[in-house]
Design an enzyme around this catalytic site. Structure first.
Site, short mmCIF file in Angstrom:
data_model
loop_
_atom_site.label_atom_id
_atom_site.label_comp_id
_atom_site.label_asym_id
_atom_site.label_seq_id
_atom_site.Cartn_x
_atom_site.Cartn_y
_atom_site.Cartn_z
N ASP A 31 0.86 -1.19 0.00
CA ASP A 31 0.00 0.00 0.00
C ASP A 31 0.89 1.23 0.00
O ASP A 31 1.88 1.30 0.73
CB ASP A 31 -0.91 0.00 1.25
N TYR A 141 -15.06 6.75 -12.08
CA TYR A 141 -14.68 5.70 -11.13
C TYR A 141 -15.21 4.34 -11.58
O TYR A 141 -14.46 3.36 -11.66
CB TYR A 141 -15.22 6.03 -9.72
N LYS A 145 -13.33 0.60 -12.98
CA LYS A 145 -13.56 -0.77 -12.51
C LYS A 145 -13.92 -1.68 -13.68
O LYS A 145 -13.46 -2.81 -13.80
CB LYS A 145 -14.69 -0.77 -11.46
N1 LIG Z 1 -15.92 1.12 -0.18
C1 LIG Z 1 -16.86 0.81 -1.07
O1 LIG Z 1 -18.02 1.18 -0.92
C2 LIG Z 1 -16.51 -0.03 -2.27
C3 LIG Z 1 -17.54 -0.54 -3.07
C4 LIG Z 1 -17.22 -1.29 -4.19
C5 LIG Z 1 -15.88 -1.55 -4.50
N2 LIG Z 1 -14.90 -1.03 -3.70
C6 LIG Z 1 -13.51 -1.29 -4.06
O2 LIG Z 1 -12.85 -1.88 -2.95
C7 LIG Z 1 -11.49 -1.50 -2.92
C8 LIG Z 1 -11.12 -1.00 -1.55
O3 LIG Z 1 -11.95 0.11 -1.22
P1 LIG Z 1 -11.87 0.82 0.20
O4 LIG Z 1 -13.22 1.33 0.52
O5 LIG Z 1 -11.19 -0.08 1.17
O6 LIG Z 1 -10.95 2.08 -0.16
P2 LIG Z 1 -9.76 2.76 0.70
O7 LIG Z 1 -9.51 4.09 0.09
O8 LIG Z 1 -10.06 2.67 2.14
O9 LIG Z 1 -8.54 1.80 0.39
C9 LIG Z 1 -7.80 1.84 -0.81
C10 LIG Z 1 -6.34 1.61 -0.45
O10 LIG Z 1 -5.58 1.54 -1.67
C11 LIG Z 1 -4.36 2.25 -1.45
N3 LIG Z 1 -3.87 2.65 -2.79
C12 LIG Z 1 -4.53 3.40 -3.71
N4 LIG Z 1 -3.78 3.54 -4.82
C13 LIG Z 1 -2.63 2.85 -4.59
C14 LIG Z 1 -1.46 2.59 -5.39
N5 LIG Z 1 -1.32 3.09 -6.62
N6 LIG Z 1 -0.47 1.83 -4.86
C15 LIG Z 1 -0.59 1.32 -3.60
N7 LIG Z 1 -1.68 1.53 -2.80
C16 LIG Z 1 -2.69 2.30 -3.30
C17 LIG Z 1 -4.73 3.41 -0.55
O11 LIG Z 1 -3.64 3.97 0.15
C18 LIG Z 1 -5.74 2.75 0.39
O12 LIG Z 1 -5.12 2.20 1.53
C19 LIG Z 1 -11.31 -0.47 -4.04
O13 LIG Z 1 -10.74 -1.11 -5.17
C20 LIG Z 1 -12.72 -0.02 -4.34
O14 LIG Z 1 -12.86 0.41 -5.67
C21 LIG Z 1 -15.19 -0.28 -2.60
#
Ligand SMILES: NC(=O)c1ccc[n+]([C@@H]2O[C@H](COP(=O)([O-])OP(=O)(O)OC[C@H]3O[C@@H](n4cnc5c(N)ncnc54)[C@H](O)[C@@H]3O)[C@@H](O)[C@H]2O)c1
Length: 336
Positions: A31, A141, A145
């Site tokens: 991360d 966004y 995906k």
């Molecule tokens: N939270 C939701 O409602 C939701 C719904 C559907 C899908 N998702 C997907 O689930 C995944 C996680 O979401 P979340 O809510 O935990 O988000 P979040 O922002 O809490 O976590 C994302 C993490 O990815 C890290 N990150 C981003 N770009 C990076 C890079 N280039 N290199 C290394 N680390 C990187 C960030 O530092 C962060 O810790 C995402 O892919 C998101 O699209 C989330």
């Protein structure tokens, strides 16, 4: 077993790490902390690096050759921000993921679970979707995906990767043991906003859109406890080849599975459930939908049951209770 979790310092990735640890497995976190929290990586194997950094991925795999599969959660996730700044979203979520997939494929780590999103579905009559329902990604966004799903599918067909795209519906709640939860100062998720309204950090909760063709006019969602979501990943990575066997080993080595409860809950119903759990009413008002809002969807959960041997266990009230508990303690864990 050992697994690589990109984005393991985020809301969902850190919960997946906890669920893996609780079932006796070892997460290795990659991360960059671009949005994530170092606090969630404590006492865990953690590499602070970008997913597109090939040498960092090489180092991780050299030091942990026993990694069995990767869960790719790392991404930027704020829909309105993706509308105003699509460049950052296409770079982080698409081109950097592309580099990660290439590194993993070249280095001989073909098993990958991808965090996809139900936001790529079109709205269908009755609002219930299956994995075969029509897609219509409505924001930059959501398009990132959708693009990554297509790229992963092509990598699986061409390079012998094996990919499972998990399309999450609407995660709520926090780790029931309060190790992690929503970590942004001003949450954009509906339940985060409800908690902030209840705790006085925000004046009013806006029910955005009350004229949708749903049973009460508000949007419909499929709220899934983040712990249930995390457990689905444990099943996916610990029985990765079994999931493919149960799917009949499709020749393109690629699977899509929806992760939701199977029940649609409207935003007004969520607010009512929230007030019941909280024990008080909150300030709320009805407003116009935000740009890009849609009526919503919920999932048929049969494929997840068949392939992952998984279904949700925690009721919406538990998600609300855990979100409230986390909202009260989170500033003792996270330094904003
Ligand atoms: N939270 C939701 O409602 C939701 C719904 C559907 C899908 N998702 C997907 O689930 C995944 C996680 O979401 P979340 O809510 O935990 O988000 P979040 O922002 O809490 O976590 C994302 C993490 O990815 C890290 N990150 C981003 N770009 C990076 C890079 N280039 N290199 C290394 N680390 C990187 C960030 O530092 C962060 O810790 C995402 O892919 C998101 O699209 C989330």
């Amino acid at each position: 077993m050992k697994f690589l979790i990109t984005g393991g310092a985020g809301y969902i990735g850190s919960t997946i790490c906890s669920a893996l640890e609780d079932s006796g497995h070892i997460p290795v976190i990659l991360d960059s902390l671009i949005t994530g929290r170092e606090e969630f990586t404590r006492n865990r194997i953690f590499y602070k690096a970008d997913i597109a950094d090939r040498s960092a991925v090489e180092t991780i795999l050299k030091e942990h050759p026993d990694i069995q599969a990767t869960v790719h959660c790392a991404a930027l996730i704020v829909v309105p921000e993706s509308v105003t700044n699509p460049y950052d979203y296409y770079v982080d979520n698409v081109s950097k993921s592309l580099e990660l997939f290439k590194s993993l494929s070249d280095l001989g780590y073909p098993r990958l679970v991808f965090s996809s999103s139900a936001s790529i579905y079109d709205v269908v009559p009755g609002f219930k979707v299956t994995e075969e329902s029509p897609l219509k990604a409505n924001s930059p966004y959501a398009r990132t995906k959708y693009m990554m799903e297509m790229i992963l599918k092509d990598f699986c067909a061409a390079y012998g990767m094996k990919g499972i795209a998990l399309r999450y519906f609407n995660p709520i709640g926090a780790d029931p043991k309060m190790r992690s939860g929503i970590h942004v100062k001003n949450p954009t998720h509906v339940l985060g906003k409800l908690v902030d309204t209840a705790l006085g950090k925000q004046d009013t909760f806006d029910i955005t859109g009350v004229n949708w063709p749903t049973r009460d006019g508000s949007g419909i969602r499929d709220f899934i406890h983040v712990w249930d979501l995390a457990r689905a990943h444990v099943n996916a990575v610990t029985d990765f080849d079994g999931v493919f066997d149960r799917a009949g080993n499709p020749p393109d080595n690629y699977l899509v599975i929806n992760l939701g409860t199977g029940n649609g809950v409207t935003v007004k119903e969520l607010v009512a459930a929230f007030e019941k759990v909280y024990g008080k009413t909150i300030n709320k008002r009805e407003t116009e939908p935000r740009p890009g809002d849609v009526a919503g969807s919920f999932t048929n959960a049969d494929k997840a049951l068949k392939l992952l041997k998984w279904k949700t266990e925690l009721p919406i009230e538990k998600g609300i209770e855990d979100a409230l508990k986390w909202g009260e303690i989170r500033e003792t864990i996270i330094k904003f």
